[in-house]
Structures are given as C-alpha cells and as structure tokens.
Design a protein around this motif. Structure first.
Motif, short mmCIF file in Angstrom:
data_model
loop_
_atom_site.label_atom_id
_atom_site.label_comp_id
_atom_site.label_asym_id
_atom_site.label_seq_id
_atom_site.Cartn_x
_atom_site.Cartn_y
_atom_site.Cartn_z
N MET A 1 1.61 2.69 5.49
CA MET A 1 0.69 3.65 4.91
C MET A 1 1.27 4.17 3.60
O MET A 1 2.47 4.34 3.47
N THR A 21 -4.22 2.90 4.12
CA THR A 21 -3.62 1.62 4.50
C THR A 21 -3.30 0.85 3.22
O THR A 21 -3.79 1.19 2.13
N ASP A 22 -2.51 -0.18 3.33
CA ASP A 22 -2.20 -1.00 2.16
C ASP A 22 -3.47 -1.60 1.56
O ASP A 22 -3.60 -1.67 0.34
N GLU A 24 -6.59 -0.36 1.73
CA GLU A 24 -7.34 0.72 1.08
C GLU A 24 -6.69 1.08 -0.25
O GLU A 24 -7.37 1.23 -1.27
#
Length: 111
Positions: A1, A21-22, A24
C-alpha cells in the motif's frame, strides 16, 4: 500500500492521508510522478474508471503518525493553478526559486 496525501480547500484543513493499492496508485500518478491534480486524473481515465480507482481510497484513511511515508499528493481544486506545478509532476522538479536552499540541494541529488 502507498500513502496519498489529499490537499484540498476544505475548511478543516486536515490534509488527510489515505492508502492506495499499487494498481490504484499507478492509475492516479503517471509514470514516476508523485503529484496529481484530480481533474487530470478524471480527464485521463474517464469518469467511470477514475471513480472506480478513487472511491476505495476514502475507506482507507491512515493517521499521519502511523504512516510510513507519503508516496504521492493528490490536489483537489488546483486546476486553475496548474502552471505553478512542475511539468513532470514530481516533487523534486519544483522551480528552484520556489523552494529553500536545503530543498534545492536535496532535490538536485534526487533528480
């Protein structure tokens, strides 16, 4: 995150942090940028996809005292001020006249 700080014109001036998240984070911040203007995110992704990416963030607040760094800054209401931002949308690329000497030295070393 990854942690994103929200800068907006809210009267509470909390400038809160939210976790992404990566995937996002990658959708919000282009390439190796670490700053984004929300209007650009919506223009680039379209309303539906931007909403899908942004909406989950609001369910993942994190206290500043518990965050392990700030990985990006998302600006709301800065569309009219975009000319003040570096074209790269990277913190290390601010105009040297707008930062202090210590920041100049740090940012030069990180470019």
């Amino acid at each position: 995150m990854k942690n994103i700080q929200i800068i907006d014109g809210a009267l509470n001036a909390t400038f809160s942090l939210f976790q992404a998240t990566d995937d996002e984070f990658g959708a919000i911040f282009v390439g190796n940028s670490d700053m984004a203007i929300i209007e650009d995110v919506f223009a680039r992704l379209g309303n539906a996809e931007a909403g899908r990416v942004i909406s989950p963030l609001w369910d993942r607040p994190i206290l500043k005292s518990e965050a392990q760094g700030i990985h990006g800054t998302l600006f709301y209401g800065y569309d009219d001020l975009r000319e003040i931002f570096p074209r790269s949308m990277r913190e290390v690329d601010w105009d040297e006249l707008s930062i202090n000497q210590a920041q100049r030295e740090l940012f030069r070393a990180k470019r």
